[in-house]
Design a protein around this motif. Structure first.
Motif, PDB file in Angstrom:
ATOM      1  N   PRO A  35      35.465  31.434  33.100  1.00 33.44           N
ATOM      2  CA  PRO A  35      35.427  32.162  31.829  1.00 33.44           C
ATOM      3  C   PRO A  35      34.037  32.144  31.185  1.00 33.44           C
ATOM      4  O   PRO A  35      33.650  33.103  30.519  1.00 33.44           O
ATOM      5  N   SER A  36      33.283  31.077  31.406  1.00 29.09           N
ATOM      6  CA  SER A  36      31.932  31.012  30.843  1.00 29.09           C
ATOM      7  C   SER A  36      31.054  32.111  31.424  1.00 29.09           C
ATOM      8  O   SER A  36      30.328  32.801  30.692  1.00 29.09           O
ATOM      9  N   ILE A  37      31.112  32.291  32.721  1.00 24.49           N
ATOM     10  CA  ILE A  37      30.341  33.350  33.373  1.00 24.49           C
ATOM     11  C   ILE A  37      30.820  34.722  32.905  1.00 24.49           C
ATOM     12  O   ILE A  37      30.018  35.614  32.623  1.00 24.49           O
ATOM     13  N   ALA A  38      32.131  34.890  32.784  1.00 24.75           N
ATOM     14  CA  ALA A  38      32.686  36.168  32.336  1.00 24.75           C
ATOM     15  C   ALA A  38      32.268  36.480  30.900  1.00 24.75           C
ATOM     16  O   ALA A  38      31.991  37.633  30.568  1.00 24.75           O
ATOM     17  N   MET A  39      32.174  35.468  30.036  1.00 24.61           N
ATOM     18  CA  MET A  39      31.742  35.705  28.653  1.00 24.61           C
ATOM     19  C   MET A  39      30.268  36.105  28.594  1.00 24.61           C
ATOM     20  O   MET A  39      29.885  36.957  27.789  1.00 24.61           O
ATOM     21  N   ILE A  40      29.444  35.509  29.445  1.00 20.47           N
ATOM     22  CA  ILE A  40      28.038  35.915  29.521  1.00 20.47           C
ATOM     23  C   ILE A  40      27.949  37.362  29.996  1.00 20.47           C
ATOM     24  O   ILE A  40      27.158  38.157  29.489  1.00 20.47           O
ATOM     25  N   TRP A  41      28.782  37.704  30.973  1.00 22.18           N
ATOM     26  CA  TRP A  41      28.837  39.070  31.494  1.00 22.18           C
ATOM     27  C   TRP A  41      29.223  40.048  30.378  1.00 22.18           C
ATOM     28  O   TRP A  41      28.601  41.109  30.210  1.00 22.18           O
TER      29      TRP A  41
END
Length: 74
Positions: A35-41
């Motif tokens: 989810p951290s990577i997806a939020m940055i995306w």
């Protein structure tokens, strides 16, 4: 309609539902990195929209669903 190579790769990656799928998966499996990577995306998509960059049209990089970008051609 056949899209140029960059458009085929760029447009699907800059639509909001695309990062929402891994974010949902990450929350469902309690894997905090996903989810951290997806939020940055998602933030990247938001910044692109705020700066006027949008989904690309077949006519070229400067033609987006938010309008023309780049220097005006004389």
């Amino acid at each position: 309609m056949r899209l140029p190579g960059g458009t085929r790769c760029s447009n699907p990656q800059t639509r909001k539902p695309t990062p929402m799928a891994p974010m949902t998966f990450g929350f469902a499996t309690a894997a905090p990195l996903i989810p951290s990577i997806a939020m940055i995306w998602l933030a990247h998509i938001g910044f692109d929209r705020a700066l006027g960059y949008g989904l690309k049209y077949q006519a070229g990089f400067g033609f987006t669903h938010l309008g023309r970008i780049g220097k005006a051609q004389v």
